[in-house]
Design a protein around this motif. Structure first.
Motif, PDB file in Angstrom:
ATOM      1  N   MET A  84       7.125  -5.193  -8.561  1.00 59.01           N
ATOM      2  CA  MET A  84       6.117  -4.407  -8.062  1.00 59.01           C
ATOM      3  C   MET A  84       5.029  -3.886  -8.977  1.00 59.01           C
ATOM      4  N   VAL A  85       3.791  -4.052  -8.690  1.00 56.12           N
ATOM      5  CA  VAL A  85       2.501  -3.533  -9.324  1.00 56.12           C
ATOM      6  C   VAL A  85       2.456  -2.104  -9.204  1.00 56.12           C
ATOM      7  N   SER A  86       2.250  -1.596 -10.362  1.00 59.06           N
ATOM      8  CA  SER A  86       2.272  -0.019 -10.395  1.00 59.06           C
ATOM      9  C   SER A  86       1.049   0.470  -9.643  1.00 59.06           C
ATOM     10  N   TYR A  87       1.072   1.715  -8.941  1.00 62.20           N
ATOM     11  CA  TYR A  87      -0.058   2.114  -8.539  1.00 62.20           C
ATOM     12  C   TYR A  87      -1.191   2.599  -9.377  1.00 62.20           C
ATOM     13  N   THR A  88      -2.372   2.033  -9.230  1.00 57.16           N
ATOM     14  CA  THR A  88      -3.259   2.498  -9.984  1.00 57.16           C
ATOM     15  C   THR A  88      -4.541   3.258  -9.195  1.00 57.16           C
ATOM     16  N   GLY A  89      -4.672   2.848  -7.896  1.00 54.50           N
ATOM     17  CA  GLY A  89      -5.862   3.119  -7.050  1.00 54.50           C
ATOM     18  C   GLY A  89      -6.963   2.197  -6.990  1.00 54.50           C
ATOM     19  N   ALA A  90      -6.948   1.481  -7.869  1.00 56.79           N
ATOM     20  CA  ALA A  90      -7.873   0.172  -8.273  1.00 56.79           C
ATOM     21  C   ALA A  90      -7.936  -0.861  -7.201  1.00 56.79           C
ATOM     22  N   VAL A  91      -8.576  -0.925  -6.030  1.00 54.71           N
ATOM     23  CA  VAL A  91      -8.367  -2.145  -5.225  1.00 54.71           C
ATOM     24  C   VAL A  91      -9.716  -2.299  -4.851  1.00 54.71           C
ATOM     25  N   THR A  92     -10.088  -3.502  -4.415  1.00 51.67           N
ATOM     26  CA  THR A  92     -11.103  -4.086  -4.135  1.00 51.67           C
ATOM     27  C   THR A  92     -11.323  -4.870  -2.820  1.00 51.67           C
ATOM     28  N   PRO A  93     -12.486  -5.027  -2.109  1.00 48.95           N
ATOM     29  CA  PRO A  93     -12.414  -5.539  -0.810  1.00 48.95           C
ATOM     30  C   PRO A  93     -12.143  -7.178  -0.975  1.00 48.95           C
ATOM     31  N   GLY A  94     -11.081  -7.552  -0.038  1.00 47.02           N
ATOM     32  CA  GLY A  94     -10.769  -8.932  -0.084  1.00 47.02           C
ATOM     33  C   GLY A  94      -9.370  -9.105  -1.016  1.00 47.02           C
ATOM     34  N   GLY A  95      -9.101  -8.058  -1.882  1.00 46.74           N
ATOM     35  CA  GLY A  95      -8.072  -8.014  -2.762  1.00 46.74           C
ATOM     36  C   GLY A  95      -6.791  -7.395  -1.964  1.00 46.74           C
ATOM     37  N   PRO A  96      -5.652  -7.550  -2.912  1.00 49.79           N
ATOM     38  CA  PRO A  96      -4.445  -6.794  -2.149  1.00 49.79           C
ATOM     39  C   PRO A  96      -4.581  -5.460  -1.912  1.00 49.79           C
ATOM     40  N   ALA A  97      -3.684  -5.024  -1.073  1.00 51.71           N
ATOM     41  CA  ALA A  97      -3.398  -3.351  -1.235  1.00 51.71           C
ATOM     42  C   ALA A  97      -2.643  -2.859  -2.451  1.00 51.71           C
ATOM     43  N   GLN A  98      -2.448  -1.700  -2.445  1.00 50.43           N
ATOM     44  CA  GLN A  98      -1.743  -1.116  -3.409  1.00 50.43           C
ATOM     45  C   GLN A  98      -0.910  -0.024  -2.566  1.00 50.43           C
ATOM     46  N   THR A  99       0.535  -0.046  -3.025  1.00 45.17           N
ATOM     47  CA  THR A  99       1.448   0.933  -2.363  1.00 45.17           C
ATOM     48  C   THR A  99       2.078   1.956  -3.147  1.00 45.17           C
ATOM     49  N   ARG A 100       2.189   3.164  -2.909  1.00 45.93           N
ATOM     50  CA  ARG A 100       3.157   4.028  -3.699  1.00 45.93           C
ATOM     51  C   ARG A 100       3.721   5.039  -2.735  1.00 45.93           C
ATOM     52  N   GLN A 101       4.959   5.281  -3.235  1.00 49.59           N
ATOM     53  CA  GLN A 101       5.840   6.416  -2.704  1.00 49.59           C
ATOM     54  C   GLN A 101       5.631   7.633  -3.007  1.00 49.59           C
ATOM     55  N   ALA A 102       5.501   8.624  -1.883  1.00 50.20           N
ATOM     56  CA  ALA A 102       5.246  10.107  -1.945  1.00 50.20           C
ATOM     57  C   ALA A 102       6.152  10.754  -1.097  1.00 50.20           C
ATOM     58  N   GLY A 103       7.432  11.007  -1.710  1.00 50.21           N
ATOM     59  CA  GLY A 103       8.401  11.644  -1.000  1.00 50.21           C
ATOM     60  C   GLY A 103       8.907  10.823   0.414  1.00 50.21           C
ATOM     61  N   CYS A 104       8.604  11.378   1.493  1.00 47.27           N
ATOM     62  CA  CYS A 104       9.094  10.522   2.980  1.00 47.27           C
ATOM     63  C   CYS A 104       7.875   9.930   3.439  1.00 47.27           C
ATOM     64  N   LEU A 105       6.778   9.824   2.635  1.00 49.47           N
ATOM     65  CA  LEU A 105       5.664   8.935   2.986  1.00 49.47           C
ATOM     66  C   LEU A 105       5.463   7.773   1.965  1.00 49.47           C
ATOM     67  N   THR A 106       4.969   6.637   2.425  1.00 51.06           N
ATOM     68  CA  THR A 106       4.693   5.519   2.122  1.00 51.06           C
ATOM     69  C   THR A 106       3.179   5.362   1.932  1.00 51.06           C
ATOM     70  N   ILE A 107       2.257   5.633   0.774  1.00 48.47           N
ATOM     71  CA  ILE A 107       0.839   5.508   0.866  1.00 48.47           C
ATOM     72  C   ILE A 107       0.274   3.973   0.425  1.00 48.47           C
ATOM     73  N   THR A 108      -0.382   3.316   1.464  1.00 48.60           N
ATOM     74  CA  THR A 108      -0.900   2.077   1.058  1.00 48.60           C
ATOM     75  C   THR A 108      -2.454   2.159   1.205  1.00 48.60           C
ATOM     76  N   LYS A 109      -3.092   1.690   0.049  1.00 46.91           N
ATOM     77  CA  LYS A 109      -4.280   1.939   0.092  1.00 46.91           C
ATOM     78  C   LYS A 109      -5.108   0.382  -0.011  1.00 46.91           C
ATOM     79  N   LEU A 110      -6.137   0.451   0.713  1.00 48.71           N
ATOM     80  CA  LEU A 110      -6.796  -0.950   1.018  1.00 48.71           C
ATOM     81  C   LEU A 110      -8.265  -0.889   0.915  1.00 48.71           C
ATOM     82  N   ALA A 111      -9.010  -1.626   0.162  1.00 45.15           N
ATOM     83  CA  ALA A 111     -10.293  -1.596   0.356  1.00 45.15           C
ATOM     84  C   ALA A 111     -11.113  -2.554   1.178  1.00 45.15           C
ATOM     85  N   VAL A 112     -12.206  -2.158   1.992  1.00 46.43           N
ATOM     86  CA  VAL A 112     -12.711  -3.311   3.023  1.00 46.43           C
ATOM     87  C   VAL A 112     -14.193  -3.278   2.769  1.00 46.43           C
ATOM     88  N   ASP A 113     -14.958  -4.351   3.325  1.00 46.15           N
ATOM     89  CA  ASP A 113     -16.253  -4.548   3.219  1.00 46.15           C
ATOM     90  C   ASP A 113     -16.799  -4.764   1.875  1.00 46.15           C
TER      91      ASP A 113
END
Length: 224
Positions: free
Chosen positions: A1-30
């Motif tokens: 799994m790719v380490s989470y950096t928060g660097a995402v680009t439109p059309g590119g893959p999402a990034q995901t990280r775990q934060a306790g009971c939450l899974t956070i997925t970041k996606l860039a659009v447009d």
């Protein structure tokens, strides 16, 4: 799994990280606006909350899949943060949540009723996890941020367009709006939360409060 950096680009893959009971997925659009959308999943119930259905409903709905999207939170009324709201809500039946002063404008622009308006200190459930609402008037009257503290003590803050790496959000030359925003961000975020809080803005990369705190005086002098 790719380490989470928060660097995402439109059309590119999402990034995901775990934060306790939450899974956070970041996606860039447009490609033009490069908005960030954040999908939060409760690891105990699998329920989901989407922060800013900004654009590209098919991609957002594909990310959601057949899981239960219980709510879409719109961080503020600007058009680029809710262009996919109507389509996502129609497909999922999710509750629409927004800051009270921005709700009428969001409905006017999207044709979607805001089911729940929130104010400072309210809670928004993601399954068994609760996000705390932070009202930050300035970028828009009803802009909100959302705070989550994981079981490990790490804080996570979703700031919309109110706080970015390098400064607060644009107030378009309105001196009163800038004074409101810089004051609200200083008092409600930097005076409350620790340096290790990681924050996730509405566009671009992430940062921590510790990395930005030394520059508050510069931002105040610079204005916007």
């Amino acid at each position: 799994m790719v380490s989470y950096t928060g660097a995402v680009t439109p059309g590119g893959p999402a990034q995901t990280r775990q934060a306790g009971c939450l899974t956070i997925t970041k996606l860039a659009v447009d490609p033009k606006m490069s908005n960030n959308a954040y999908l939060l999943q409760c690891t105990e119930t699998d329920e989901l909350v989407l922060i800013d259905a900004a654009y590209d409903a098919p991609t957002l709905l594909s990310l959601i899949g057949d899981r239960s999207l219980t709510a879409v939170v719109t961080t503020h009324q600007h058009w680029d943060h809710h262009r996919a709201l109507a389509e996502v809500v129609a497909a999922t039946g999710a509750t629409v949540v927004a800051g009270e002063p921005d709700a009428a404008s969001i409905t006017e622009q999207t044709g979607v009723a805001v089911d729940r308006t929130v104010t400072h200190g309210d809670r928004i459930a993601v399954g068994t996890c609760d996000l705390t609402v932070i009202a930050l008037a300035g970028h828009t009257p009803g802009s909100i941020a959302l705070f989550w503290a994981g079981s490990d003590g790490q804080g996570h803050l979703f700031t919309g367009d109110s706080l970015f790496p390098g400064g607060v959000g644009n107030t378009f030359g309105d001196a009163a709006a800038f004074e409101s925003l810089i004051t609200e961000v200083s008092r409600k975020i930097f005076d409350v939360y620790a340096d290790d809080v990681w924050f996730y803005p509405g566009h671009g990369g992430d940062s921590t409060l510790g990395a930005e705190r030394p520059h508050l005086a510069e931002w105040l002098e610079r204005g916007w």
